[in-house]
Motif scaffolding. Structure first.
Motif, PDB file in Angstrom:
ATOM      1  N   ARG A 108      40.601  41.808  40.933  1.00  0.00           N
ATOM      2  CA  ARG A 108      39.163  42.356  40.756  1.00  0.00           C
ATOM      3  C   ARG A 108      38.093  41.857  41.497  1.00  0.00           C
ATOM      4  O   ARG A 108      37.099  42.482  42.143  1.00  0.00           O
ATOM      5  CB  ARG A 108      38.729  41.560  39.319  1.00  0.00           C
ATOM      6  CG  ARG A 108      37.294  41.882  38.805  1.00  0.00           C
ATOM      7  CD  ARG A 108      36.938  41.339  37.359  1.00  0.00           C
ATOM      8  NE  ARG A 108      35.528  41.567  37.131  1.00  0.00           N
ATOM      9  CZ  ARG A 108      34.648  40.510  37.531  1.00  0.00           C
ATOM     10  NH1 ARG A 108      35.168  39.146  37.884  1.00  0.00           N
ATOM     11  NH2 ARG A 108      33.478  40.432  37.028  1.00  0.00           N
TER      12      ARG A 108
ATOM     13  N   VAL B 194      39.583  43.512  32.934  1.00  0.00           N
ATOM     14  CA  VAL B 194      40.728  43.764  33.484  1.00  0.00           C
ATOM     15  C   VAL B 194      41.816  43.041  33.371  1.00  0.00           C
ATOM     16  O   VAL B 194      42.986  43.494  33.272  1.00  0.00           O
ATOM     17  CB  VAL B 194      40.244  43.307  34.905  1.00  0.00           C
ATOM     18  CG1 VAL B 194      41.252  43.333  36.140  1.00  0.00           C
ATOM     19  CG2 VAL B 194      39.052  43.809  35.551  1.00  0.00           C
TER      20      VAL B 194
ATOM     21  N   LEU C  47      43.045  46.406  43.731  1.00  0.00           N
ATOM     22  CA  LEU C  47      43.289  45.805  42.456  1.00  0.00           C
ATOM     23  C   LEU C  47      44.789  45.722  41.950  1.00  0.00           C
ATOM     24  O   LEU C  47      45.119  44.655  41.328  1.00  0.00           O
ATOM     25  CB  LEU C  47      42.612  46.491  41.381  1.00  0.00           C
ATOM     26  CG  LEU C  47      42.504  46.072  39.818  1.00  0.00           C
ATOM     27  CD1 LEU C  47      42.000  44.708  39.801  1.00  0.00           C
ATOM     28  CD2 LEU C  47      41.687  47.053  39.104  1.00  0.00           C
TER      29      LEU C  47
END
Lengths: 329, 462
Positions: free
Chosen positions: B336, B348, B441
């Motif tokens: 993140r 997330v 990510l």
């Protein structure tokens, strides 16, 4: 629709009863089997309880059907003082054994596998009742000879080299018949035999070591090759785990392991070192047989009396001199 | 939609909708459970010689992890015998709704006689199941090797299910307490089988909602789910009651591509994420304890109640509750931070849950292969002589232990683990893209998926 379903509900409930009845039925069949002729004898290490049950009963001439099973490790089953070979009892398996006794008395069954630190405590009894004379064991030699087997018995003298029966035979000195008799020698330690030979006129010109060789020869002459061979086998199977194959008393089962530190453990005293002349040359065959027969009394030495026959114990004693004398086997 | 409604097949329809076929299998399972409990209590205390141990922890568990869950989802729950006595007592009936179980208006109720309390709102999640699973896992080596303990665990499970059924509504035990139910539910998302409504609008228009309230054709959903809202398999016990109670034949049993539930958009619940991580941590720890070369570790795990076991239990808890979730949290946080996505840290964290499902199910599958092939040969003598009392029902009482396909097992385990890694990796990439974080990510999360995979490769394959 509804009445139809209602009529099916009892059927469904009956099916549930059947489903629950199946395990119950199997359980009952199993239970009935337990009450049959055979008796289940469960083996666990001595630390976990040993044999269960450990006291059985039988009738003379009637077959005792045992179903042996081990609940932990590999065990063995044998009846003391009998010729029946030991039976392996692998964990989880059922081994059927049929025993018939022709004399009343108390028999000992025991584990023949080194299953744990207190393996030798894994014993039970079979009380056999019925017609016939109970066998009376002979008076132990050490009792008949008045030997205190708990008294210290250090060797007053020791040879400068390891005595050899073979060399003793080659010395060429005639030994009096009384010193070659097994019966008369039972109560004589090697040191006492050596002293008796040393006092003989025929050995006046011999060195001490040669007289020790003669003593070894005299002792070897009182036992047979078969006895020594049987003793060797018995020693390997029953004694070597503590005393060591080399007789030095430092085998695995004698070492203090974590469970060995508990109060129940076998070895509160180190096993005897059979290679030590001080310990062995002052001991007579009758004393050694007495130790085997009666056990160590508070030490880790088991009570072998109900396990070995008289002949087996003497065979074992005959083999023990192998650790002191050369060319014994 | 790439789905085939299996109810279009007449034979399957005749098998799934009437009650008797399902009841027949349930009764067989119940009889089996009774036998296993009896055998566990009075049979051989030697684990590999006791039918209870061999069937439950070798055959059934492997069947569950290698066949039932990956291919049939929650199908086991539809025939599981554990909740049956409680459910029958709760309903006052075995087969179906009876006159006494109907309300004043004639509709069948889910709990005709018992208190039927609603399960507390705060506990309507997987947290309790996480706790019961971990509780069982801590003592699992003792349970797995001691038949009497296994029997008592089964008795406690049946007893708990009865108590919960008499107090709470429907199958609250299965849905919120069963230690295995949570595992099956989570991993059933990967299965190619689902129960779903055909037309949601029709459900919306259906005023009686008999799929949830019940009818004289069947009970309202025992799993406390309104079928029209079903998105994943997690909470559906595939009990098929809704097939019976829907008056419009609007419920389908679909064959679908593997892992369809994993594509559903939006983050998952935190309890689901945590469940997936606990299971990953557990399987790696199990593999280390049961298959690793550390005898002392195994001895400590089996010696329940001792200081050594307390140390083991503490380590297990740290691995499953702290290290596995911690590593995952670090991975998602790093991803993140690098990708600068707008989603919150918690979003997330939860978003990647679907990737943990294929990773977990294949990890458990690979683990199960090792003990199944190594220990299956214990089944034949145990079946032949269930009470270890000298029977030889199948003539196999003397069959000795022999591992099966030991040469193939490592390759098979490697293949399963690689499938899981690839499958999980694809979902990581997809989810990262959906969150707008792309490869930046995805990379840390991909690295995380490597940890259990490589750990298991080392422990299982060497």
């Amino acid at each position: 629709m509804a009445p139809r379903r209602l009529s099916r509900e009892p059927l469904a409930r009956a099916a549930v009863g059947l489903a629950l009845g199946l395990p119950l039925g199997l359980f009952l069949i199993w239970g009935a089997g337990q009450l049959g002729g055979a008796q289940l004898l469960r083996a666990r290490t001595a630390e976990a309880g040993g044999w269960s049950p450990d006291a059985l009963t039988a009738r003379v001439g009637e077959t005792l059907h045992l179903r042996l099973t081990s609940e932990d490790v590999l065990h063995g089953f044998a009846i003391g003082q009998s010729d029946q070979p030991a039976i392996e009892v692998p964990p989880g398996e059922i081994v059927d054994v049929e025993l018939t006794f022709n004399r009343p008395g108390r028999y000992v069954f025991y584990c023949t596998r080194w299953c744990g630190p207190n393996h030798w405590r894994m014993r039970g009894t079979i009380e056999v009742e019925g017609e016939g004379a109970t066998e009376t064991p002979p008076l132990p030699a050490y009792v008949a000879l008045g030997i205190d087997i708990d008294a210290p018995h250090p060797a007053a003298v020791a040879p400068s080299r390891r005595p050899s029966a073979e060399r003793g035979a080659a010395v060429g000195v005639e030994i009096p018949a009384r010193l070659l008799s097994r019966e008369s020698n039972l109560g004589l330690s090697p040191v006492e035999l050596w002293q008796a030979l040393r006092a003989e006129p025929g050995t006046r010109d011999l060195a001490d070591s040669q007289v020790w060789d003669l003593a070894a020869w005299a002792m070897r002459a009182t036992v047979t090759d078969e006895m020594v061979a049987e003793g060797q086998t018995l020693f390997a199977e029953n004694c070597a785990a503590c005393h060591g194959r080399d007789g030095a008393g430092e085998a695995a089962a004698a070492r203090p392991t974590p469970p060995a530190t508990t109060a129940s453990h076998a070895h509160s005293k180190e096993p005897v070192d059979f290679t030590d002349p001080q310990a062995m040359l002052g001991a007579s065959p009758a004393l050694l047989q007495g130790k085997i027969l009666r056990g160590g009394m508070g030490t880790g030495m088991p009570y072998w009396g109900p396990i070995f026959t008289e002949d087996q114990m003497w065979a074992l004693v005959s083999y023990l001199w192998n650790f002191q004398f050369e060319g014994w086997l | 939609m790439n789905r085939v409604n299996l109810l279009q097949n007449r034979a399957l329809r005749a098998l799934l909708i009437p009650r008797w076929p399902q009841l027949g299998v349930q009764l067989a399972a119940l009889a089996g459970l009774g036998i296993l409990i009896a055998v566990g209590l009075v049979g051989s205390p030697v684990g590999n010689r006791n039918l209870a141990i061999v069937v439950v922890w070798i055959a059934w568990w492997a069947l569950l992890m290698l066949m039932l869950v990956p291919f049939f989802g929650r199908l086991w729950c539809s025939v599981c015998p554990i909740p049956l006595p409680g459910e029958w007592l709760q309903r006052g009936a075995v087969l179906g709704p009876t006159a006494s179980s109907r309300g004043s208006s004639g509709e069948a109720r889910a709990q005709p006689r018992r208190r039927g309390l609603r399960w507390p709102s705060r506990l309507r999640n997987l947290w309790l199941q996480n706790a019961t699973f971990v509780g069982l896992a801590l003592t699992s080596l003792a349970i797995l090797t001691q038949p009497r303990t296994t029997a008592w665990v089964l008795i406690v499970l049946v007893g708990s299910a009865i108590v919960v059924s008499l107090v709470f509504e429907r199958r609250s035990f299965c849905r919120f307490l069963c230690p295995v139910g949570g595992v099956i539910g989570l991993y059933s998302q990967g299965a190619p089988l689902e129960v779903r409504v055909v037309d949601r609008d029709l459900c919306t228009r259906h005023i009686e909602k008999t799929c949830y309230t019940g009818s004289d054709q069947g009970y309202g959903c025992p799993w406390q789910v309104f079928p029209a809202t079903l998105r994943t398999n997690v909470s559906c016990g595939t009990c098929f009651e809704c097939l019976r109670t829907c008056p419009y034949d609007n419920v389908a049993v679909n064959l679908r591509p593997f892992g369809e539930d994993l594509f559903l958009p939006g983050p998952r619940r935190l309890d689901e994420t945590f469940k997936a991580l606990v299971l990953l941590g557990s399987v790696v720890t199990y593999a280390a304890v049961m298959l690793g070369p550390w005898g002392e570790l195994k001895a400590a795990a089996a010696a329940v109640g001792t200081t050594a076991w307390l140390v083991y239990a503490g380590t297990f808890l740290v691995v499953t509750l702290a290290i596995a979730p911690g590593l995952y949290w670090i991975a998602t946080s790093v991803g993140r931070a690098f990708s600068r996505v707008r989603a919150t840290s918690a979003q997330v964290l939860r978003a990647f849950t679907p990737a943990l499902v294929p990773l977990g199910i294949t990890a458990w599958g690979a683990f199960s292969v090792s003990f199944l092939l190594a220990n299956l040969s214990y089944l034949w003598p145990a079946l032949s002589d269930p009470f270890a009392s000298g029977w030889n029902l199948l003539g196999a009482a003397g069959v000795g232990w022999s591992p099966y396909a030991s040469g193939v097992a490592p390759a098979l385990q490697l293949a399963i683990l690689l499938v899981g890694l690839t499958w999980a990796g694809a979902h990581v990439r997809r989810i990262a893209d959906e969150l707008g974080g792309g490869l930046r990510l995805a990379l840390p999360v991909l690295a995380f998926t490597l940890v259990p995979t490589l750990g298991l490769m080392w422990l299982l394959v060497g």
